[in-house]
Scaffold this motif. Structure first.
Motif, PDB file in Angstrom:
ATOM      1  N   ARG A 106     -38.354  -6.821  -3.485  1.00  0.00           N
ATOM      2  CA  ARG A 106     -39.562  -7.466  -2.917  1.00  0.00           C
ATOM      3  C   ARG A 106     -39.298  -8.888  -2.412  1.00  0.00           C
ATOM      4  N   HIS A 142     -47.039   3.398 -13.825  1.00  0.00           N
ATOM      5  CA  HIS A 142     -45.789   2.903 -14.415  1.00  0.00           C
ATOM      6  C   HIS A 142     -45.926   1.472 -14.946  1.00  0.00           C
ATOM      7  N   THR A 143     -46.951   0.780 -14.496  1.00  0.00           N
ATOM      8  CA  THR A 143     -47.164  -0.612 -14.926  1.00  0.00           C
ATOM      9  C   THR A 143     -48.059  -0.634 -16.172  1.00  0.00           C
ATOM     10  N   ARG A 160     -34.531  -5.455 -12.215  1.00  0.00           N
ATOM     11  CA  ARG A 160     -34.934  -5.773 -10.850  1.00  0.00           C
ATOM     12  C   ARG A 160     -35.263  -7.250 -10.853  1.00  0.00           C
ATOM     13  N   TRP A 213     -50.251  -6.149  -8.666  1.00  0.00           N
ATOM     14  CA  TRP A 213     -49.076  -6.370  -9.550  1.00  0.00           C
ATOM     15  C   TRP A 213     -49.316  -7.558 -10.492  1.00  0.00           C
ATOM     16  N   ARG A 219     -42.848   4.693  -2.451  1.00  0.00           N
ATOM     17  CA  ARG A 219     -41.533   4.823  -1.804  1.00  0.00           C
ATOM     18  C   ARG A 219     -40.949   6.211  -1.991  1.00  0.00           C
ATOM     19  N   PRO A 240     -34.863   1.212  -5.533  1.00  0.00           N
ATOM     20  CA  PRO A 240     -34.693   0.615  -6.858  1.00  0.00           C
ATOM     21  C   PRO A 240     -35.847   0.967  -7.790  1.00  0.00           C
ATOM     22  N   GLY A 241     -35.587   0.870  -9.093  1.00  0.00           N
ATOM     23  CA  GLY A 241     -36.677   0.916 -10.062  1.00  0.00           C
ATOM     24  C   GLY A 241     -36.738   2.162 -10.924  1.00  0.00           C
ATOM     25  N   GLY A 242     -37.537   2.034 -11.978  1.00  0.00           N
ATOM     26  CA  GLY A 242     -37.622   3.060 -13.009  1.00  0.00           C
ATOM     27  C   GLY A 242     -38.291   4.345 -12.544  1.00  0.00           C
ATOM     28  N   LEU A 243     -39.218   4.227 -11.613  1.00  0.00           N
ATOM     29  CA  LEU A 243     -39.935   5.416 -11.144  1.00  0.00           C
ATOM     30  C   LEU A 243     -38.943   6.437 -10.557  1.00  0.00           C
ATOM     31  N   ASP A 283     -48.101   5.476  -9.726  1.00  0.00           N
ATOM     32  CA  ASP A 283     -48.182   4.015  -9.662  1.00  0.00           C
ATOM     33  C   ASP A 283     -49.393   3.410  -8.958  1.00  0.00           C
ATOM     34  N   TYR A 284     -49.399   2.070  -9.029  1.00  0.00           N
ATOM     35  CA  TYR A 284     -50.588   1.280  -8.683  1.00  0.00           C
ATOM     36  C   TYR A 284     -50.883   1.232  -7.195  1.00  0.00           C
ATOM     37  N   HIS A 285     -49.929   1.649  -6.374  1.00  0.00           N
ATOM     38  CA  HIS A 285     -50.167   1.590  -4.928  1.00  0.00           C
ATOM     39  C   HIS A 285     -51.175   2.638  -4.467  1.00  0.00           C
ATOM     40  N   TYR A 342     -48.809  -3.384   1.203  1.00  0.00           N
ATOM     41  CA  TYR A 342     -47.675  -3.464   0.268  1.00  0.00           C
ATOM     42  C   TYR A 342     -47.512  -4.883  -0.299  1.00  0.00           C
TER      43      TYR A 342
END
Ligand code: ADP
Ligand code: F6P
Length: 499
Positions: A340, A188-189, A302, A119, A39, A54-57, A164-166, A110
Motif C-alpha cells: 500500500r 480478516h481484520t 507486510r 482499515w 485482489r 501479499p498477505g495472509g488472505l 475482507d473489509y473491501h 481502495y
C-alpha cells in the motif's frame, strides 16, 4: 426465462437488480464455488509481470482451494479496462476472473474508503479515520461491480465466499438478485467495538450488507461479539440464539450465523518443507552468513503501521543502548513486504522504520557486520521458512491485528520444539497461542523485559511452550478453518432451499 438485459457501462445496478428478469443469464462459465476478494491471488508487478499478491488472505485461500473447482474474482492490480496483459486464466486449480478498477475507483474505493476509512477504523483508530462521501459512493459502486461478476459466475445454488473489509456491501447486492446463492463472508481484520463503528456515517448500510450473508466469520470471539452488539444497536436482530460455536440471529425471518473462525496455516505443507534436510542446511548457512550470532531475532511483516515494526526496533535499540544486548552477539533480521505504498500513513511508517534501521546500524554495527538486516522485499515462502528455522526469537508485535499468520508459521516450523515467540496481546493469534511470551507493543519498557526473557528462556521451557502451541496448530489447521466455514453455510442455507 427472458434473456438478461444488456450490461451497460453503468452496470446492472443502474437498472436495479430486482428488476432483472433473468439473473442467471446470459450463459457463461459458472462455478459451484466462487471466491471474491479485493485482489486476485496474483497481481501485476511493477515490470508488467505477475507476482503473488501479499498477505495472509492469499496464503490461506490458496492452501484451502487446492483441488476444488472454483473461481476467484478479484482485482488484478492494474488500472482501467485496457490492462497491458490479462491475468493468467488459472491459478493452481482455480479459474481467475478479474474485476477492473478505474483510477477513480482505486483512489476512492481502495486508497480511500477501504484503506483510509475502514482499515484505520477497524484497527481501533490507530490512524485518524476520514469519512468522505465520495469515497463511500465509490465503495458502493465497486461492491456492485463485484456483485455483478459474482451473479454472472455462480451456479444455481452455488456458494459465494466473500473475503475482507473491501466487500461488505456485496452480499446485499447478490442476495437481492440471487437468493439461491449461499453467501459467506470472512473478515480478516479485527471488528471494532460498536462504540467506534457507530462513528461511521454509513453504519446501517455496512451492518445490512454483512447481515445479507448466511454466515459471517470473524477471527476472534471478541470480533464476533462486537458485531453482534452493533447489529443489536442497529435494531436488526429479531431473535438471538447462542448455538456454540456460533450465534444464530434471525434477520427479516432469515437465519444468519455469526461466529469466530480463527484462520490458520497449512501445517502439513510447512512440516514437509521443514523436514527436507536442504531446508535445515539453508537455515544453517544463512546463520553463518550473518556471522553465527549467539542470538538471532526475526521480524516478518507486510510493511503496515498496524504491525508495530517501529515499536520492536525501538525496544531493540534501547536494549543495545543500555548494554543489555551486546552488538557482537546479536543479529536482528527484519523483512518487510512492500504494501500500500500510495496509501496515507504507509510512506511515513516506512520512512520512520528506515530511519530507525539507519540509526541502529549507524550506532551499533561494525564494518561489514550490520547488527540489523532490513529487507523491504517479498521473499519466496521457502526463504521465509529458512529464516523461521534459523531464528531463536520471533518478534510479532502488532498494535492491532486480525490474526497474524506469521506467528503461526514460525511455530509450525519449529519441529525440534526450540525457539521463542514474542507476541503482541493485540494480535488475534494471542487468543490461541497462550504459551507465547505476550507483550504490549505500546509499552517499550515492558517489551524490552519480554525480549530479555525470550533471550534467556531455558531450552526445556522453550520446548514446553512450543509443543503446546504446535498441538493447538495441528488441531486447528487452515483446512479445518475452511471446512468449518463451509459446514456452517450448509447448515444455515442447505442447497436448493431458496431462490
Ligand atoms: P497480513 O494478512 O496482514 O499481511 P499475516 O501475518 O496474517 O498478515 O499474513 C502475512 C502472510 O504474508 C504470511 O503468510 C507471511 O508468510 C507472508 N509474508 C510476510 N512477509 C513476507 C515477505 N517479506 N515475503 C513474502 N511473504 C511474506
Ligand atoms: O487483512 C489484511 C489484508 O487486507 C488482506 O486482505 C491481504 O492479505 C493484505 O491485507 C494485503 O493488502 P492489499 O491487498 O491492500 O495489498
Amino acid at each position: 426465462m427472458a434473456p438478461r438485459q444488456a450490461h451497460d457501462d453503468q452496470g446492472i445496478y443502474a437498472l436495479g437488480v430486482a428488476d432483472l428478469p433473468d439473473p442467471l443469464g446470459p450463459p457463461g462459465v459458472r462455478h459451484d464455488v466462487v471466491i471474491a476478494a479485493n485482489r486476485l491471488p496474483v497481481r501485476l508487478d511493477g515490470d508488467g509481470g505477475w507476482a503473488l499478491s501479499p498477505g495472509g488472505l492469499v496464503t490461506a485461500m490458496t492452501a484451502v482451494m487446492e483441488g476444488r473447482d472454483a473461481v476467484w474474482i478479484g482485482w488484478d492490480g492494474g488500472l482501467g479496462d485496457a490492462a497491458d496483459s490479462a491475468p493468467p486464466a488459472r491459478f493452481g486449480d482455480m479459474a481467475l476472473r478479474s474485476v477492473s478498477l478505474s483510477e477513480t475507483d482505486y483512489a476512492d474505493y481502495y486508497e480511500g474508503f477501504s484503506n483510509g476509512t475502514l482499515w484505520p477504523l477497524y484497527h481501533n483508530g490507530l490512524l485518524s479515520t476520514r469519512f468522505r462521501r465520495s469515497w463511500w459512493a465509490a465503495y458502493r459502486r465497486v461492491n456492485e461491480k463485484f456483485a455483478k461478476v459474482a451473479i454472472e459466475t455462480t451456479e444455481q445454488d452455488g456458494t459465494l465466499w466473500i473475503h475482507d473489509y473491501h466487500l461488505q456491501l456485496m452480499p446485499a447486492f447478490v442476495r437481492e438478485a440471487r437468493p439461491d446463492i449461499r453467501i459467506g463472508l470472512f473478515l480478516h481484520t479485527p471488528f471494532p467495538p460498536s462504540q467506534l463503528l457507530m462513528r461511521l456515517p454509513w453504519r446501517e448500510a455496512i451492518t445490512d450488507g454483512l447481515l445479507a450473508t448466511d454466515v459471517i466469520g470473524f477471527q476472534t470471539p471478541t470480533d464476533a461479539r462486537n458485531f453482534l452488539s452493533l447489529a443489536h444497536r442497529m435494531g436488526r436482530t429479531e431473535e438471538v440464539m447462542p448455538i456454540d460455536p456460533v450465534t444464530e440471529i434471525i434477520v427479516e425471518g432469515r437465519r444468519v450465523a455469526v461466529g469466530s473462525f480463527p484462520i490458520s496455516v497449512d501445517v502439513d505443507r510447512i512440516d514437509e518443507m521443514v523436514r527436507d534436510p536442504a531446508a535445515r542446511e539453508a537455515a544453517n548457512a544463512f546463520r553463518e552468513s550473518l556471522g553465527s550470532p549467539k542470538h538471532l531475532l526475526l521480524g516478518v511483516d507486510r510493511l503496515d503501521y498496524t504491525k508495530g515494526i517501529d515499536a520492536r526496533l525501538k525496544a531493540f535499540e534501547e536494549l543495545l543502548r543500555d548494554g543489555t544486548l551486546d552488538p557482537a552477539e546479536v543479529a536482528f533480521v527484519q523483512v518487510a513486504t512492500p504494501s500500500r505504498d500510495d496509501v496515507r500513513g504507509y510512506s511515513n511508517t516506512r520512512t520512520e522504520i528506515e530511519q530507525l534501521v539507519g540509526s541502529i546500524n549507524g550506532n551499533y554495527a561494525q564494518l561489514g557486520k550490520p547488527v540489523l538486516h532490513y529487507l523491504h522485499q517479498s521473499l519466496p515462502f521457502e526463504d521465509l521458512v529458512h529464516l523461521f528455522l534459523a531464528a531463536d526469537v520471533m518478534l510479532v508485535t502488532p498494535f492491532e491485528d486480525g490474526m497474524n499468520l506469521v506467528a503461526k508459521e514460525y511455530i509450525a516450523c519449529r519441529t525440534d520444539g526450540t525457539g521463542v515467540l514474542v507476541l503482541s496481546e493485540f494480535a488475534g493469534t494471542a487468543v490461541e497461542l497462550h504459551q507465547a511470551l505476550l507483550c504490549n507493543p505500546f509499552d517499550t519498557a515492558g517489551m524490552k523485559r519480554v525480549i530479555e526473557t525470550a533471550l534467556t528462556l531455558p531450552v526445556e521451557e522453550q520446548r514446553h511452550r512450543v509443543r503446546a502451541m504446535r498441538t493447538h496448530l495441528w488441531a486447528n489447521t487452515v483446512h479445518d478453518w475452511a471446512e468449518g466455514f463451509f459446514r456452517h453455510l450448509d447448515d444455515v442455507h442447505p442447497r436448493g432451499q431458496r431462490g
